[in-house]
Design a protein around this motif. Structure first.
Motif, PDB file in Angstrom:
ATOM      1  N   LYS A  36      23.551  14.721   6.700  1.00  0.00           N
ATOM      2  CA  LYS A  36      24.053  15.630   7.710  1.00  0.00           C
ATOM      3  C   LYS A  36      25.569  15.671   7.668  1.00  0.00           C
ATOM      4  O   LYS A  36      26.227  14.739   7.223  1.00  0.00           O
ATOM      5  CB  LYS A  36      23.583  15.198   9.099  1.00  0.00           C
ATOM      6  N   ILE A  37      26.112  16.786   8.168  1.00  0.00           N
ATOM      7  CA  ILE A  37      27.560  16.926   8.302  1.00  0.00           C
ATOM      8  C   ILE A  37      27.969  16.357   9.653  1.00  0.00           C
ATOM      9  O   ILE A  37      27.370  16.698  10.677  1.00  0.00           O
ATOM     10  CB  ILE A  37      27.976  18.410   8.203  1.00  0.00           C
TER      11      ILE A  37
ATOM     12  N   SER B 244      33.607  16.707  10.780  1.00  0.00           N
ATOM     13  CA  SER B 244      33.660  17.529   9.566  1.00  0.00           C
ATOM     14  C   SER B 244      33.251  18.959   9.864  1.00  0.00           C
ATOM     15  O   SER B 244      33.837  19.911   9.334  1.00  0.00           O
ATOM     16  CB  SER B 244      32.753  16.936   8.484  1.00  0.00           C
ATOM     17  N   GLY B 245      32.230  19.124  10.722  1.00  0.00           N
ATOM     18  CA  GLY B 245      31.784  20.468  11.090  1.00  0.00           C
ATOM     19  C   GLY B 245      32.881  21.265  11.766  1.00  0.00           C
ATOM     20  O   GLY B 245      33.077  22.456  11.474  1.00  0.00           O
TER      21      GLY B 245
ATOM     22  N   LYS C  91      32.978  17.423  -1.252  1.00  0.00           N
ATOM     23  CA  LYS C  91      33.202  16.391  -0.247  1.00  0.00           C
ATOM     24  C   LYS C  91      31.985  16.196   0.664  1.00  0.00           C
ATOM     25  O   LYS C  91      31.583  15.059   0.951  1.00  0.00           O
ATOM     26  CB  LYS C  91      34.419  16.750   0.607  1.00  0.00           C
ATOM     27  N   THR C  92      31.394  17.299   1.136  1.00  0.00           N
ATOM     28  CA  THR C  92      30.293  17.180   2.093  1.00  0.00           C
ATOM     29  C   THR C  92      28.968  16.863   1.423  1.00  0.00           C
ATOM     30  O   THR C  92      28.016  16.452   2.094  1.00  0.00           O
ATOM     31  CB  THR C  92      30.135  18.481   2.906  1.00  0.00           C
ATOM     32  N   HIS C  93      28.875  17.072   0.097  1.00  0.00           N
ATOM     33  CA  HIS C  93      27.640  16.805  -0.650  1.00  0.00           C
ATOM     34  C   HIS C  93      26.469  17.647  -0.161  1.00  0.00           C
ATOM     35  O   HIS C  93      25.312  17.245  -0.298  1.00  0.00           O
ATOM     36  CB  HIS C  93      27.260  15.320  -0.576  1.00  0.00           C
TER      37      HIS C  93
ATOM     38  N   GLU D 113      28.667   9.803   6.430  1.00  0.00           N
ATOM     39  CA  GLU D 113      27.588   8.867   6.724  1.00  0.00           C
ATOM     40  C   GLU D 113      26.619   8.819   5.555  1.00  0.00           C
ATOM     41  O   GLU D 113      26.321   9.840   4.931  1.00  0.00           O
ATOM     42  CB  GLU D 113      26.849   9.301   7.996  1.00  0.00           C
ATOM     43  N   ASN D 114      26.141   7.603   5.274  1.00  0.00           N
ATOM     44  CA  ASN D 114      25.175   7.413   4.183  1.00  0.00           C
ATOM     45  C   ASN D 114      25.723   7.948   2.868  1.00  0.00           C
ATOM     46  O   ASN D 114      25.053   8.670   2.140  1.00  0.00           O
ATOM     47  CB  ASN D 114      23.849   8.135   4.508  1.00  0.00           C
ATOM     48  N   GLU D 115      27.011   7.642   2.602  1.00  0.00           N
ATOM     49  CA  GLU D 115      27.637   8.115   1.362  1.00  0.00           C
ATOM     50  C   GLU D 115      26.801   7.696   0.160  1.00  0.00           C
ATOM     51  O   GLU D 115      26.365   6.548   0.048  1.00  0.00           O
ATOM     52  CB  GLU D 115      29.036   7.516   1.245  1.00  0.00           C
ATOM     53  N   LEU D 116      26.552   8.638  -0.746  1.00  0.00           N
ATOM     54  CA  LEU D 116      25.689   8.375  -1.882  1.00  0.00           C
ATOM     55  C   LEU D 116      26.489   8.269  -3.171  1.00  0.00           C
ATOM     56  O   LEU D 116      27.596   8.782  -3.281  1.00  0.00           O
ATOM     57  CB  LEU D 116      24.671   9.520  -2.031  1.00  0.00           C
TER      58      LEU D 116
END
Length: 278
Positions: free
Chosen positions: A81-82, A86-87, A203-205, A267-270
């Protein structure tokens, strides 16, 4: 070199498929549009033809993008999620970016004044003062941005990113996005916007990062026009120096928002292998 070849080949294939669809639909709708018996009917046919054309593009490359990401996206990626921060940045980049871009348009006008004839013709064709304003808003603010982001960021940039650095992939896809608009004025600022949108996607994936910004950017053009009409209605004319200052201020705000979103931890960077296309 071996890694670049399949990437380039896949990218070229996507472009060829896109233009085959574009040419075929243009041929079909061209005959339909030319059969119009009045200027109003011609405009209506053109509007509906553009909506159908964008919808077909979205369906074809939406499926293409979905199949591609399904092969590389793990189950835990589905919950990505964004963040709220960031949103907000994405919304601001789109809105303030539209007015900041008017500064660039002014510079282009000074250098290429003749090119603005074609540009003004295009912008007038999607003015809300024409018939079917809701359909125009749907095409320009929703359908168009989503279809273009799926193709240029989701498919083109995503594939280029497998063989090139983020900067190179963003620049190549940005130039392609500029060429796609088929006129000098839009081509210049679309290329710049394309690079920014690719960076936001990186950046946002998620494709929603660039879609949100693109939607707000296009919506911003109508908001700017609405403000201008209000000022004209009350015969308020801001001095050119004030307009220039506002444009520079918007440009600074956009840069600050881009800087903020770059520093925003996701969050939950991959890892790269787990990202959507890269």
């Amino acid at each position: 070199m071996k890694k670049w070849l399949p990437v380039i080949g896949y990218t070229v294939l996507a472009v060829v498929v896109y233009y085959i669809i574009d040419v075929l639909l243009s041929m079909v709708f061209g005959l339909w549009v030319l059969s119009a018996s009045s200027k109003e009917q011609y405009y209506r046919y053109t509007l509906f033809a553009n909506i159908i054309q964008k919808a077909v593009t979205l369906l074809v490359f939406g499926f293409w993008y979905r199949k591609k990401t399904a092969k590389s996206k793990p189950a835990k990626r589905a919950g990505k999620k964004i963040s709220v921060k960031s949103g907000i940045c994405l919304l601001g980049i789109g809105l303030f970016g539209q007015y900041a871009m008017s500064f660039l348009l002014m510079l282009i006008y000074l250098v290429f004044p003749a090119a603005f004839a074609r540009y003004e013709e295009l912008t007038s064709s999607v003015s809300l003062s024409n018939s079917y304003p809701l359909l125009i808003l749907f095409l320009v603010v929703i359908l168009g941005p989503v279809a273009e982001e799926i193709f240029f960021r989701g498919v083109i940039y995503g594939q280029l990113r497998e063989g090139f650095s983020a900067v190179a992939a963003a620049c190549i896809s940005g130039v392609m996005f500029g060429v796609y608009h088929k006129n000098l004025v839009q081509g210049i600022y679309a290329a710049i916007c394309g690079v920014v949108l690719a960076c936001l996607f990186e950046k946002t994936h998620t494709i929603w990062g660039s879609i949100i910004t693109h939607v707000m950017f296009n919506l911003g053009s109508y908001l700017v026009a609405a403000v201008r009409n209000i000022l004209n209605h009350f015969h308020w004319r801001l001095p050119a120096v004030y307009l220039f200052a506002i444009q520079i201020l918007c440009l600074v705000i956009v840069c600050l928002l881009i800087h903020t979103i770059r520093r925003e931890p996701q969050e939950n960077e991959l890892s790269r292998s787990e990202n959507e296309l890269f």
